[in-house]
Scaffold this active site. Structure first.
Site, PDB file in Angstrom:
ATOM      1  N   THR A  39     105.177  35.322  71.740  1.00 26.06           N
ATOM      2  CA  THR A  39     105.643  34.391  70.899  1.00 26.06           C
ATOM      3  C   THR A  39     106.816  33.646  71.599  1.00 26.06           C
ATOM      4  O   THR A  39     107.054  32.499  71.397  1.00 26.06           O
ATOM      5  CB  THR A  39     106.733  35.287  69.912  1.00 26.06           C
ATOM      6  N   TYR A  53     104.406  31.834  62.333  1.00 24.35           N
ATOM      7  CA  TYR A  53     104.182  30.912  63.429  1.00 24.35           C
ATOM      8  C   TYR A  53     102.892  31.720  64.327  1.00 24.35           C
ATOM      9  O   TYR A  53     102.247  32.855  63.895  1.00 24.35           O
ATOM     10  CB  TYR A  53     105.280  30.931  64.513  1.00 24.35           C
ATOM     11  N   THR A 119     106.016  40.348  72.699  1.00 17.46           N
ATOM     12  CA  THR A 119     106.977  41.660  72.707  1.00 17.46           C
ATOM     13  C   THR A 119     106.335  42.782  72.187  1.00 17.46           C
ATOM     14  O   THR A 119     106.842  43.815  72.258  1.00 17.46           O
ATOM     15  CB  THR A 119     107.844  41.292  71.378  1.00 17.46           C
ATOM     16  N   ASP A 120     104.996  42.676  71.434  1.00 19.01           N
ATOM     17  CA  ASP A 120     104.642  43.933  70.876  1.00 19.01           C
ATOM     18  C   ASP A 120     104.119  45.028  71.945  1.00 19.01           C
ATOM     19  O   ASP A 120     104.353  46.093  71.627  1.00 19.01           O
ATOM     20  CB  ASP A 120     103.163  43.591  70.004  1.00 19.01           C
ATOM     21  N   LYS A 192     110.550  48.510  71.809  1.00 20.12           N
ATOM     22  CA  LYS A 192     110.693  47.719  70.791  1.00 20.12           C
ATOM     23  C   LYS A 192     111.037  48.452  69.621  1.00 20.12           C
ATOM     24  O   LYS A 192     110.463  49.214  69.269  1.00 20.12           O
ATOM     25  CB  LYS A 192     109.398  46.600  70.497  1.00 20.12           C
ATOM     26  N   GLU A 312     108.385  75.237  70.547  1.00 24.24           N
ATOM     27  CA  GLU A 312     107.760  75.967  69.447  1.00 24.24           C
ATOM     28  C   GLU A 312     106.223  75.768  69.772  1.00 24.24           C
ATOM     29  O   GLU A 312     105.356  76.758  69.163  1.00 24.24           O
ATOM     30  CB  GLU A 312     107.895  74.902  68.318  1.00 24.24           C
TER      31      GLU A 312
HETATM   32  N1  DAS Z   1     102.050  39.164  68.467  1.00 21.30           N
HETATM   33  C1  DAS Z   1     103.375  39.254  69.186  1.00 21.30           C
HETATM   34  C2  DAS Z   1     102.912  39.403  70.534  1.00 21.30           C
HETATM   35  O1  DAS Z   1     102.370  38.844  71.156  1.00 21.30           O
HETATM   36  C3  DAS Z   1     104.357  38.223  69.115  1.00 21.30           C
HETATM   37  C4  DAS Z   1     105.597  38.348  69.950  1.00 21.30           C
HETATM   38  O2  DAS Z   1     106.541  38.976  69.141  1.00 21.30           O
HETATM   39  O3  DAS Z   1     105.667  38.098  71.053  1.00 21.30           O
HETATM   40  O4  DAS Z   1     103.410  40.468  71.158  1.00 21.30           O
END
Ligand code: DAS
Length: 355
Positions: A39, A53, A119-120, A192, A312
């Protein structure tokens, strides 16, 4: 040749300016930005598109050109390693990126490295790099929750912070870092935790610090092994063994585990509820997987805390490994790296305690 006094004064002034600019540049750290997509390189149709986007559209040169303030904190140059959304990165991409980071870190004219990323899965790449790249130089991951085209986009300040931290001597020796939303997170711990706001990332044991207007404020340092203190070296890793994840939940069937057990994997991460609990009807399938020589690692789907061995589940009896405080996706990263060296479960358990 005659030179007028006015020209001589101009020439002298220009020379002074050039000398000053050179001296300024020489006083700044050299930071390389490796761009992979996400992103932070995304673009939306309008300024109100903060969630709708296309990721991985803007090249690294445009990212740098769009942020002239970077020249105040470092001499920056960029390389476009990939241009993908991070959910689509592969093990081979991880190896390629880590080897490039390792090579750059060895260069005396590189003081720090920034990696722009989606970010993923940035938490997975960050952990992989902290486990395998042998350097004390700052390696700083950075991402953004909104594309640069959106109102109140977070990427520009996140990138400025990342370059500032990557050029900081006090960021050395802290393992791979992530700068997001003014925080400096440990690449090992960060995850995240929210999928649509700038304050998306947390570390269950707390941030390492903050960066504000180019100044770092540190409050803790990592205690788990990383980078120079890691027994794993990306320069000696040529491939990553296949490791997959099966989740545990009410009503779970053994279908996924049975299928994964026949797929050629070297370890299976079980992401169970609670303390990494395993449904009693699933135990025989995991025992079969283990009997077939596949390492079984118990992780928990619970966001915080850590899996207790032999609580457990009789891990000693079943010869299972516990993932400590690592969520399934991070446990998979460590399992892949560890399996490049050993598949001995006692050694693997040591590695999960230490990293
Ligand atoms: N799809 C997500 C990624 O590329 C977009 C982002 O949040 O960066 O990790």
């Amino acid at each position: 040749m005659y030179l007028s006094p006015r020209f001589r004064a101009f020439a002298a002034g220009a020379a002074l300016l050039a000398a000053g600019a050179l001296a300024h540049a020489q006083s700044l750290p050299n930071v390389v930005i490796l761009a992979t997509g996400g992103t932070i390189a995304g673009a939306g149709a309008s300024a109100v598109n903060s969630a709708t986007y296309a990721a991985a559209k803007v090249g690294v040169e445009k990212l740098i050109a769009g942020l002239p303030e970077l020249s105040k904190v470092a001499n920056v140059r960029g390389e476009q390693v990939f241009q993908v959304a991070s959910e689509s990165l592969t093990n081979d991409n991880l190896l390629t990126l880590a080897k490039r980071v390792s090579a750059l870190a060895k260069q005396p004219d590189v003081d720090g490295i920034v990696i722009t990323h989606g970010t993923d899965t940035v938490e997975e790449t960050a952990y992989f790099l902290t486990l395998t790249v042998h350097t004390n130089k700052p390696i700083v991951m950075v991402a953004s929750m909104r594309p640069g085209t959106a109102l109140s986009a977070d990427g520009a300040l996140n990138l400025y912070d990342a370059v500032s931290v990557a050029g900081s001597k006090d960021a050395m020796g802290k393992g791979v870092l992530l700068t997001m939303n003014d925080s400096i997170e440990s690449g090992r711990d960060v995850t995240k935790n929210f999928n649509i706001k700038p304050s998306a990332f947390v570390s269950q044991w707390g941030s390492l610090g903050m960066v504000v207007e180019g100044k770092n404020y540190w409050f803790r340092a990592p205690v788990k092994r990383h980078t120079m203190n890691s027994e794993f070296d990306i320069d000696k890793i040529t491939a990553l063994p296949p490791v997959e994840i099966a989740m545990g939940y009410e009503g779970v069937a053994s279908t996924a585990i049975d299928a994964l057990g026949k797929s050629g994997i070297k370890a299976l991460i079980h992401g169970g509820p609670g303390n990494g609990s395993v449904a009693d009807r699933i135990v025989p399938s995991l025992q079969k997987v283990r009997a077939d020589g596949i390492v079984v690692i118990r992780s928990s789907r619970v966001p915080d805390g850590f899996v207790i061995r032999n609580a457990e589940q009789p891990d000693d009896k079943y010869d299972w490994v516990v993932a400590h405080d690592l969520r399934p996706q991070k446990a998979r990263i460590l399992a892949m790296v560890a399996l490049t060296k050993t598949n001995d479960t006692k050694e693997l358990q040591r590695i999960f305690w230490e990293y």
